[in-house]
Scaffold this motif. Sequence first.
Motif, PDB file in Angstrom:
ATOM      1  N   VAL A  56      -6.392  15.358  21.485  1.00 33.98           N
ATOM      2  CA  VAL A  56      -7.178  15.281  20.607  1.00 33.98           C
ATOM      3  C   VAL A  56      -6.983  15.323  19.195  1.00 33.98           C
ATOM      4  O   VAL A  56      -7.606  14.849  18.361  1.00 33.98           O
ATOM      5  N   SER A  57      -6.334  16.164  18.899  1.00 31.67           N
ATOM      6  CA  SER A  57      -5.999  16.689  17.503  1.00 31.67           C
ATOM      7  C   SER A  57      -5.206  15.176  16.818  1.00 31.67           C
ATOM      8  O   SER A  57      -5.320  14.923  15.643  1.00 31.67           O
ATOM      9  N   HIS A  58      -4.390  14.596  17.609  1.00 30.89           N
ATOM     10  CA  HIS A  58      -3.732  13.269  17.350  1.00 30.89           C
ATOM     11  C   HIS A  58      -4.520  12.262  17.024  1.00 30.89           C
ATOM     12  O   HIS A  58      -4.602  11.271  16.034  1.00 30.89           O
ATOM     13  N   VAL A  59      -5.812  12.227  18.054  1.00 32.28           N
ATOM     14  CA  VAL A  59      -6.945  11.276  17.634  1.00 32.28           C
ATOM     15  C   VAL A  59      -7.548  11.444  16.411  1.00 32.28           C
ATOM     16  O   VAL A  59      -7.653  10.546  15.666  1.00 32.28           O
ATOM     17  N   LYS A  65      -6.745   8.886   9.028  1.00 30.32           N
ATOM     18  CA  LYS A  65      -5.817   8.181   8.160  1.00 30.32           C
ATOM     19  C   LYS A  65      -5.836   6.482   8.500  1.00 30.32           C
ATOM     20  O   LYS A  65      -5.611   5.884   7.252  1.00 30.32           O
ATOM     21  N   GLN A  66      -6.337   5.905   9.605  1.00 33.22           N
ATOM     22  CA  GLN A  66      -6.915   4.868   9.606  1.00 33.22           C
ATOM     23  C   GLN A  66      -7.621   4.030   8.964  1.00 33.22           C
ATOM     24  O   GLN A  66      -8.108   2.774   8.992  1.00 33.22           O
ATOM     25  N   HIS A  67      -9.075   4.831   8.842  1.00 33.57           N
ATOM     26  CA  HIS A  67     -10.190   4.420   8.242  1.00 33.57           C
ATOM     27  C   HIS A  67     -10.335   4.831   6.744  1.00 33.57           C
ATOM     28  O   HIS A  67      -9.867   5.992   6.403  1.00 33.57           O
ATOM     29  N   THR A  68     -11.047   4.469   6.025  1.00 37.58           N
ATOM     30  CA  THR A  68     -11.668   4.944   4.711  1.00 37.58           C
ATOM     31  C   THR A  68     -13.271   4.785   4.697  1.00 37.58           C
ATOM     32  O   THR A  68     -13.967   3.596   4.885  1.00 37.58           O
ATOM     33  N   ARG A  81     -18.370  10.138  17.760  1.00 40.41           N
ATOM     34  CA  ARG A  81     -18.659   9.086  18.740  1.00 40.41           C
ATOM     35  C   ARG A  81     -17.295   8.571  19.459  1.00 40.41           C
ATOM     36  O   ARG A  81     -17.393   8.494  20.607  1.00 40.41           O
ATOM     37  N   LYS A  82     -16.247   8.473  18.609  1.00 41.46           N
ATOM     38  CA  LYS A  82     -15.113   8.006  19.227  1.00 41.46           C
ATOM     39  C   LYS A  82     -14.462   8.749  20.309  1.00 41.46           C
ATOM     40  O   LYS A  82     -14.355   8.759  21.370  1.00 41.46           O
ATOM     41  N   LEU A  83     -14.681  10.235  19.992  1.00 39.53           N
ATOM     42  CA  LEU A  83     -14.182  11.411  20.684  1.00 39.53           C
ATOM     43  C   LEU A  83     -14.808  11.433  22.272  1.00 39.53           C
ATOM     44  O   LEU A  83     -14.487  11.537  23.290  1.00 39.53           O
ATOM     45  N   LEU A  84     -16.285  11.332  21.813  1.00 40.02           N
ATOM     46  CA  LEU A  84     -17.073  11.266  23.247  1.00 40.02           C
ATOM     47  C   LEU A  84     -17.109  10.151  24.022  1.00 40.02           C
ATOM     48  O   LEU A  84     -17.075  10.316  25.288  1.00 40.02           O
ATOM     49  N   LEU A  85     -16.669   8.973  23.537  1.00 40.15           N
ATOM     50  CA  LEU A  85     -16.512   7.766  24.312  1.00 40.15           C
ATOM     51  C   LEU A  85     -15.230   7.598  25.085  1.00 40.15           C
ATOM     52  O   LEU A  85     -15.220   7.095  26.078  1.00 40.15           O
TER      53      LEU A  85
END
Length: 270
Positions: A56-59, A65-68, A81-85
């Motif tokens: 989870v920490s890496h996600v 880092k990949q989004h702005t 949302r990403k983590l819950l999905l």
Amino acid sequence: MDQIKIRDLEVFCNHGVFQEENVLGQKFLVSATLFTNTRKAGLEDELSESIHYGEVSHVITDFMKQHTFKLIETVAEQLARKLLLETRHLEKIQLEIKKPWAPVGLPLDYVSVEITRGWHEAYIALGSNMGDKRAFLDHAVEALGEVEGCQVVRVSEYIETEPYGGVEQDTFLNGALKLRTLLPPEELLQLLQQIEAQAGRERIVRWGPRTLDLDILFYDDAVISTELLTVPHVELQLRSFVLQPLMQLCPYKRHPLLGKTVEELWNALG
């Protein structure tokens, strides 16, 4: 519910309203409380039955880092949302995004946004008395299942019932479904109305004929009374065409206002 906590994970990334924040980047601190049931993992000493906090920490790190984004509110919302999905066993998350180097021109430790998001259990009534009734109900079930953040858990059998409300019209085909969803009640209502509109639903006569009727019967154990939405659904306890499908899905679900189970309401209706 049990909790797994990640505190002040440090990530250097590019979020902010100002262009220099997006270009130069800055430090963020992320804290997450992961709500889950650790009982089986604790008894069996088996990581696959719990949540891998390292993964989870890496996600979290990779996502940030990949989004702005301009707002840390958006970072928090999209990350939750990403983590819950994508995280198995995760039922709810409390997420805080801290910005220690916020460009406000004043001394401070940090600014932050903290949100709580999670999966909810909703029961939806299905009804149609125009055209190909079964096709309209099947389409509604399929449409709900295709929405990201909505999972159709179970669908009742469809039953044919007489019209309700005294308007002369064709018989109805009714049913209900159990839904697992990330949507709050108002957004779920909007989604149901969109699916009704796709089926050609027109709101002309109250209790009149309709191609598709979708109603929120229960949403967790919430009691909601607004101009747009009432939950539990009004007169649920008086409608056999609602209670009969619910008997298949959740006979022991307790009405949060009446204090009676669906089975007790069904028996009282006779």
